[in-house]
Structures are given as C-alpha cells and as structure tokens.
Design a protein around this motif. Structure first.
Motif, PDB file in Angstrom:
ATOM      1  N   ARG A  95      33.872  48.788   5.119  1.00  0.00           N
ATOM      2  CA  ARG A  95      33.470  50.191   4.929  1.00  0.00           C
ATOM      3  C   ARG A  95      32.674  50.661   6.137  1.00  0.00           C
ATOM      4  O   ARG A  95      31.690  50.019   6.513  1.00  0.00           O
ATOM      5  N   ASP A 167      38.463  50.293   3.558  1.00  0.00           N
ATOM      6  CA  ASP A 167      37.664  50.854   2.453  1.00  0.00           C
ATOM      7  C   ASP A 167      37.242  52.230   2.976  1.00  0.00           C
ATOM      8  O   ASP A 167      37.912  52.782   3.879  1.00  0.00           O
ATOM      9  N   GLY A 169      36.226  55.089   5.139  1.00  0.00           N
ATOM     10  CA  GLY A 169      36.116  55.243   6.597  1.00  0.00           C
ATOM     11  C   GLY A 169      36.976  54.271   7.382  1.00  0.00           C
ATOM     12  O   GLY A 169      36.975  54.305   8.619  1.00  0.00           O
ATOM     13  N   ARG A 207      51.175  49.279   0.285  1.00  0.00           N
ATOM     14  CA  ARG A 207      49.743  48.993   0.377  1.00  0.00           C
ATOM     15  C   ARG A 207      48.943  50.290   0.498  1.00  0.00           C
ATOM     16  O   ARG A 207      47.889  50.449  -0.105  1.00  0.00           O
ATOM     17  N   THR A 211      46.142  51.451  -4.274  1.00  0.00           N
ATOM     18  CA  THR A 211      44.942  51.575  -5.119  1.00  0.00           C
ATOM     19  C   THR A 211      45.085  52.769  -6.058  1.00  0.00           C
ATOM     20  O   THR A 211      44.841  52.668  -7.267  1.00  0.00           O
ATOM     21  N   SER A 240      39.098  62.858  -1.724  1.00  0.00           N
ATOM     22  CA  SER A 240      40.418  63.294  -1.250  1.00  0.00           C
ATOM     23  C   SER A 240      40.816  62.384  -0.090  1.00  0.00           C
ATOM     24  O   SER A 240      41.477  62.791   0.847  1.00  0.00           O
ATOM     25  N   GLY A 241      40.369  61.123  -0.206  1.00  0.00           N
ATOM     26  CA  GLY A 241      40.724  60.112   0.793  1.00  0.00           C
ATOM     27  C   GLY A 241      41.922  59.308   0.300  1.00  0.00           C
ATOM     28  O   GLY A 241      42.709  59.774  -0.526  1.00  0.00           O
ATOM     29  N   ASN A 242      42.019  58.083   0.786  1.00  0.00           N
ATOM     30  CA  ASN A 242      43.188  57.256   0.473  1.00  0.00           C
ATOM     31  C   ASN A 242      43.401  57.089  -1.037  1.00  0.00           C
ATOM     32  O   ASN A 242      44.489  57.347  -1.554  1.00  0.00           O
ATOM     33  N   VAL A 243      42.371  56.672  -1.748  1.00  0.00           N
ATOM     34  CA  VAL A 243      42.540  56.382  -3.179  1.00  0.00           C
ATOM     35  C   VAL A 243      42.860  57.662  -3.946  1.00  0.00           C
ATOM     36  O   VAL A 243      43.771  57.710  -4.776  1.00  0.00           O
ATOM     37  N   SER A 320      37.194  58.698  -7.550  1.00  0.00           N
ATOM     38  CA  SER A 320      37.854  57.972  -6.457  1.00  0.00           C
ATOM     39  C   SER A 320      37.139  58.191  -5.132  1.00  0.00           C
ATOM     40  O   SER A 320      37.768  58.161  -4.070  1.00  0.00           O
ATOM     41  N   ALA A 321      35.814  58.429  -5.194  1.00  0.00           N
ATOM     42  CA  ALA A 321      35.063  58.670  -3.955  1.00  0.00           C
ATOM     43  C   ALA A 321      34.080  57.546  -3.659  1.00  0.00           C
ATOM     44  O   ALA A 321      34.303  56.738  -2.761  1.00  0.00           O
ATOM     45  N   ALA A 346      37.326  54.345  -7.582  1.00  0.00           N
ATOM     46  CA  ALA A 346      36.254  53.910  -6.677  1.00  0.00           C
ATOM     47  C   ALA A 346      35.582  52.665  -7.243  1.00  0.00           C
ATOM     48  O   ALA A 346      35.842  52.259  -8.377  1.00  0.00           O
ATOM     49  N   ASN A 347      34.713  52.050  -6.444  1.00  0.00           N
ATOM     50  CA  ASN A 347      33.949  50.899  -6.903  1.00  0.00           C
ATOM     51  C   ASN A 347      32.617  51.368  -7.480  1.00  0.00           C
ATOM     52  O   ASN A 347      31.853  52.058  -6.797  1.00  0.00           O
TER      53      ASN A 347
HETATM   54  N1  LIG Z   1      41.047  51.802   0.042  1.00  0.00           N
HETATM   55  C1  LIG Z   1      41.244  50.939  -0.920  1.00  0.00           C
HETATM   56  O1  LIG Z   1      42.281  50.255  -0.972  1.00  0.00           O
HETATM   57  C2  LIG Z   1      40.250  50.752  -2.005  1.00  0.00           C
HETATM   58  C3  LIG Z   1      39.159  51.577  -2.136  1.00  0.00           C
HETATM   59  N2  LIG Z   1      38.336  51.444  -3.208  1.00  0.00           N
HETATM   60  C4  LIG Z   1      37.202  52.332  -3.390  1.00  0.00           C
HETATM   61  O2  LIG Z   1      37.659  53.677  -3.524  1.00  0.00           O
HETATM   62  C5  LIG Z   1      36.682  54.595  -3.055  1.00  0.00           C
HETATM   63  C6  LIG Z   1      37.283  55.514  -2.015  1.00  0.00           C
HETATM   64  O3  LIG Z   1      37.777  54.740  -0.935  1.00  0.00           O
HETATM   65  P1  LIG Z   1      38.905  55.267   0.078  1.00  0.00           P
HETATM   66  O4  LIG Z   1      39.722  56.315  -0.575  1.00  0.00           O
HETATM   67  O5  LIG Z   1      39.560  54.062   0.629  1.00  0.00           O
HETATM   68  O6  LIG Z   1      38.026  55.895   1.223  1.00  0.00           O
HETATM   69  P2  LIG Z   1      38.330  57.178   2.163  1.00  0.00           P
HETATM   70  O7  LIG Z   1      37.401  57.061   3.286  1.00  0.00           O
HETATM   71  O8  LIG Z   1      39.787  57.274   2.417  1.00  0.00           O
HETATM   72  O9  LIG Z   1      37.940  58.395   1.225  1.00  0.00           O
HETATM   73  C7  LIG Z   1      36.659  58.528   0.681  1.00  0.00           C
HETATM   74  C8  LIG Z   1      36.571  59.869  -0.002  1.00  0.00           C
HETATM   75  O10 LIG Z   1      35.351  59.927  -0.728  1.00  0.00           O
HETATM   76  C9  LIG Z   1      34.585  61.039  -0.281  1.00  0.00           C
HETATM   77  N3  LIG Z   1      33.174  60.591  -0.252  1.00  0.00           N
HETATM   78  C10 LIG Z   1      32.669  59.507   0.392  1.00  0.00           C
HETATM   79  N4  LIG Z   1      31.332  59.440   0.230  1.00  0.00           N
HETATM   80  C11 LIG Z   1      31.016  60.505  -0.537  1.00  0.00           C
HETATM   81  C12 LIG Z   1      29.810  60.984  -1.061  1.00  0.00           C
HETATM   82  N5  LIG Z   1      28.651  60.360  -0.817  1.00  0.00           N
HETATM   83  N6  LIG Z   1      29.870  62.097  -1.827  1.00  0.00           N
HETATM   84  C13 LIG Z   1      31.052  62.725  -2.090  1.00  0.00           C
HETATM   85  N7  LIG Z   1      32.228  62.303  -1.608  1.00  0.00           N
HETATM   86  C14 LIG Z   1      32.204  61.217  -0.851  1.00  0.00           C
HETATM   87  C15 LIG Z   1      35.092  61.379   1.103  1.00  0.00           C
HETATM   88  O11 LIG Z   1      34.889  62.741   1.395  1.00  0.00           O
HETATM   89  C16 LIG Z   1      36.571  61.039   0.971  1.00  0.00           C
HETATM   90  O12 LIG Z   1      37.277  62.108   0.398  1.00  0.00           O
HETATM   91  C17 LIG Z   1      35.520  53.720  -2.555  1.00  0.00           C
HETATM   92  O13 LIG Z   1      34.609  53.524  -3.622  1.00  0.00           O
HETATM   93  C18 LIG Z   1      36.194  52.389  -2.255  1.00  0.00           C
HETATM   94  O14 LIG Z   1      35.303  51.315  -2.296  1.00  0.00           O
HETATM   95  C19 LIG Z   1      38.582  50.535  -4.197  1.00  0.00           C
HETATM   96  C20 LIG Z   1      39.635  49.685  -4.117  1.00  0.00           C
HETATM   97  C21 LIG Z   1      40.494  49.651  -2.968  1.00  0.00           C
END
Ligand SMILES: NC(=O)C1=CN([C@@H]2O[C@H](COP(=O)(O)OP(=O)(O)OC[C@H]3O[C@@H](n4cnc5c(N)ncnc54)[C@H](O)[C@@H]3O)[C@@H](O)[C@H]2O)C=CC1
Ligand SMILES: O=C(O)CCC(=O)C(=O)O
Length: 447
Positions: A95, A167, A169, A207, A211, A240-243, A320-321, A346-347
């Motif tokens: 992350r 994860d 970023g 992949r 998630t 609105s990220g990957n998950v 999912s954030a 999200a976790n």
């Molecule tokens: N990428 C993966 O394969 C996996 C991710 N996760 C979990 O899913 C969640 C999202 O991860 P990704 O989508 O991969 O990351 P990402 O970086 O693609 O997207 C993160 C999203 O969450 C928003 N965000 C982040 N911090 C924030 C905050 N403090 N307040 C409001 N919005 C916030 C961002 O604006 C963005 O839209 C995390 O909790 C991550 O640990 C869980 C399992 C697998």
C-alpha cells in the motif's frame, strides 16, 4: 467479551505494540471469535499458537530515497511485515498512502493470514507499503519511487519466500515498475515474485477484476442463502479504485443497480445506475476526481463533496475504500434506510460498533477476510500459471474464482454452525481461517 486467557494475550499485544490501534482492532476481533475453539482444542493453547500468531515472523523497515522532477530529494519509509508462513510463502499487497505506518501494515498482514488460509490455497500472510503519496506525482516520479523501493525490498522477497502484489495506491502500473527493477537487479525473470502483473509480462486473466468480482460473488451467495438475489436491488459502493470499479461491474452483471460510489473528495449519486465506461475513463485513464464524472454525466448524477456515501439509501452496501469507513452512526443509518446485506471489499472497513449494529439488526454481514479474498486467491492462481509457464483463459479463471468464493462462503457458514453461531460470517471466517493455520503450525513444530 474475551475468554480469560485470550484477555491476557490481548493485554500483552497492547503492551508490546503500543499505539498501533488498527493492529489492536484486528487482533481483538479474531480473539473474540476463537474462544470456543480453544475449548475443543487445548493443544492450541498448550503450544501457544495464538501468542505466536500475534507476533510477526519478521518486520522489515527501510529508507526509500528518491528525487522528484525538479531535482528535490525526498525520503519515505518502506515496510514489509512477513507475518506467518505456515501455509506457504508470505503473500499480500503493498500500500502506498501517506497514512501508512507500522500499525496499518501489521493490521493488514494479520488479516491476510486468516484470509489466505480461508482460500484453501498454499499462501502465508504478509503485507507491506510506504507512506509515499502518489497523488499528483508524475509517471516518472512514481517510477523512480518504485525503483528505489524495490532496490531494498528485492533482498527479502522471492517466489518461495514472499510474494507482494498491489493494494491502495499500487496498481498494474506500479507492479510493472517494481517487477522491472527486481528483474534488473537480480538478472532473473522470476515471474512468480510478484502478482498483479500486466498480461504482456506474466500477469493472469481476471486478477485485475478479482477482488471486486469476488466480493460481488460472495454477496450473491449470502443473498442466495437468504432466498434472495441482487436482482433490482439498490447498491452503494464506496471508493472508485480497483476494488470498487470491478465490484460495480459484477454487481451490474448480477442484476443490481449501483446508485452511488465515492472517492476521498466526496460521493456521486446516480439513480439510474453508475455509468461504468465514464467512471473508468475518469478514474482509471485520466486519474481525476468524481466531480468530473458528475459534470460529464449531465443532469443524471449529483456530486456531494466531503460527505459519507453511506447516507445514500441502499439495500446492499459494499465498502471498497479503506479501514473504519463505516462507523456506528453510518451503520445505524444504513439499517434505518433498509440495508439487508454488507460485503466488505476493503480490509476492515467497518468499526467494531458498526459490526455489532449490523449483527443486531440481522443484516447479512460478509467480513473482508472472506468477502474480498478473491483478489489474493486469484494471485495464487497467477503464481500457479507462472510456475507452470501456462496461461488460462478469462472464462476458466473467472469460473475458478466463483467456485473459490462459493467454497469460502460455505466454509464460513459451516464453521459458524459448528461452533454455535449460525449465520455469523465474522465468527465463521475467523474460526475457519485460524484452524487451518493453527494445525499447520502444530505440525511444523516450535518454529
Ligand atoms: N487491490 C486488491 O486486490 C485488494 C484490495 N483490498 C482492499 O480494498 C480497498 C481498496 O483498495 P484498492 O481498490 O486496491 O485501492 P485503490 O487505490 O485502487 O482505490 C482506493 C479507493 O479508495 C479511496 N480512498 C482511499 N483512502 C480513502 C479515504 N481515507 N477516504 C475516502 N476514500 C478513500 C480512493 O479515493 C480510491 O477511490 C483497500 O482497503 C484494500 O486494502 C482488499 C483485497 C484485495
Ligand atoms: O493479491 C495479493 O497478494 C494481495 C491482495 C491483498 O493485498 C489483500 O487481500 O488485501
């Protein structure tokens, strides 16, 4: 309430890991679930399995120096916590976010142990990252940062040792730069050293989507167990990220209507259903904010700055954030507005109070350890393909993902039933995930 022995273990965790509040929260939730297991399995207590599980096997903290486009030098901190390798090489994402510190990496690594165990695949638990903020940085700056980060990390990872992935970023772009630097330093094309790679250099179909797709499959199973489905239901997704994006995609395919999503600037409501092509263009291609989405959607969507997406009425909520984004108040509001199911993409996005409120209201609650395990499970499938120099089709991989999510769902329900907590997915996930790791640790001796 914690069993007496577990209470003393928890006190010890607090004392030895002062100030790491997210880690404390993650440990407490697991300890609260596994009391009944200790009654049936005194051998776990005798071998101090729980004390050992709460202590990472190895924690690595390192300096990451890099230069921005104007020639200014920056110093960030890098982390990799190798938590538990009883089931396989450490596995878990990286992350990059300014909030990252040891307590965040440890909570994520701890969760990863049980999540990875639940998948039934041979992967241990680990996590890493940095307090680097990629927001507003150029491509070149991100590349230089990734190269510097890997210049230390490469000593600690490997196909049979520790296998990072993405994860918050860290997406396919960053994984590419990290893998490129690993290959350059080691002079080894070791595809299985990192997952989430691009398809042109050893990545696996599904992949990227796994998630989010997996979380939607998991919620579909929870709804099915209650005799219902996504069909026509209003769904709110945070992030609105990957998950988030691939959760939205699969929920739509399963018949749900995603009426809201968010980013750290606020949320959009789009009552006719989020326009996924536009969302992907704004967030994945242009890397811009959600107000741009609302602007381009004309009168169909409204952007609400600085507020929580959980105020939008919905029947299914899919956080999912990030961690602790659904507070007790959010949970109360969701229940009052008719929410019947929550799937954590999200976790640890729901606070302990939020979970209690959902449980008391009879909401089907799928904890992240189970509901978002499709990402890491598909990473393990990527490792399988890399090891056998093979590549599978999208359809085959997606079918495997769906079956894995069904199995996780059923395993959670079975374990919850066996230990007298029917329908409790939190207890089921913690107990099932814990037992597999505990049995492996017993078999491997005192190491
Ligand atoms: N990428 C993966 O394969 C996996 C991710 N996760 C979990 O899913 C969640 C999202 O991860 P990704 O989508 O991969 O990351 P990402 O970086 O693609 O997207 C993160 C999203 O969450 C928003 N965000 C982040 N911090 C924030 C905050 N403090 N307040 C409001 N919005 C916030 C961002 O604006 C963005 O839209 C995390 O909790 C991550 O640990 C869980 C399992 C697998
Ligand atoms: O795919 C992976 O190895 C890690 C995914 C991840 O970081 C997670 O499950 O939280």
């Amino acid at each position: 309430m914690l069993h007496e022995r577990l209470s003393s273990i928890y006190e010890n965790v607090l004392r030895r890991n002062a100030g790491e509040t997210e880690f404390h929260q993650a440990v407490r939730e697991v300890l609260e679930s596994i009391g009944p297991v200790l009654g049936k399995h005194p051998e776990y207590a005798e071998s101090k399995i729980i004390e050992r599980i709460c202590e990472p096997e190895r924690q690595i903290i390192f300096r990451v120096p890099w230069e921005d486009d104007r020639g200014e030098v920056h110093i960030n901190r890098g982390f990799r916590v190798e938590f538990n390798s009883a089931l396989g090489p450490y596995k878990g994402g990286l992350r990059f976010h300014p909030s990252v510190y040891l307590g965040i990496v440890k909570f994520l690594g701890f969760e990863q142990i049980f999540k990875n165990s639940l998948t039934g695949l041979p992967i241990g638990g680990g996590k890493g990252g940095s307090d680097f903020d990629p927001k507003g940085r150029s491509e070149r700056e991100v590349m230089r940062f990734c190269q510097s980060f890997m210049t230390e990390l490469y000593r600690h990872i490997g196909e049979y040792t520790d296998v990072p992935a993405g994860d918050i970023g860290v997406g396919q772009r960053e994984v590419g730069y990290l893998f490129g630097q690993y290959k350059r330093i080691t002079n080894r094309y070791e595809s299985g050293v990192i997952t989430g790679k691009g398809l042109s250099y050893g990545g696996a179909q599904v992949r990227t989507e796994a998630t989010g797709y997996g979380c939607a499959f998991f919620v579909a199973e929870m709804l099915k167990a209650r005799g219902t489905s996504f069909d026509g239901r209003r769904v709110a997704v945070s992030g609105s990220g990957n998950v988030a994006v691939y959760t939205i995609e699969k929920v739509r395919q399963l018949g749900g209507i995603v009426v809201a999503c968010s980013d750290s600037s606020g949320y959009v409501v789009d009552d006719k259903g989020v326009d996924l092509d536009l969302l992907k263009q704004v967030k994945q291609v242009e890397r811009r904010r959600l107000d741009v989405y609302a602007e381009r959607r004309g009168g169909n969507a409204t952007f609400v700055p600085g507020r929580s997406v959980w105020e939008v009425p919905c029947e299914v909520a899919m956080p999912s954030a990030t961690q602790n984004e659904i507070t007790g108040r959010d949970a109360e509001l969701l229940v009052r507005n008719g929410c019947v199911a929550v799937g954590e993409g999200a976790n640890m996005p729901t606070t302990p109070e939020g979970i209690r409120i959902f449980e008391e209201a009879g909401v089907a609650f799928g904890p992240g350890k189970a509901a978002n395990a499709g990402g890491v499970a598909t990473s393990a499938l990527e490792m399988q393909q890399n090891a056998s120099r093979d590549s599978w089709t999208f359809e085959f991989s997606e079918n495997r993902l769906q079956q894995i999510m069904r199995d996780i769902h059923d395993r959670c329900l079975r374990s919850a039933d066996e230990y007298g907590m029917p329908g409790n997915y939190v207890a089921g996930a913690n107990i099932d995930g814990f037992k597999r790791v505990a049995d492996a640790m017993l078999a491997l001796g005192l190491i």
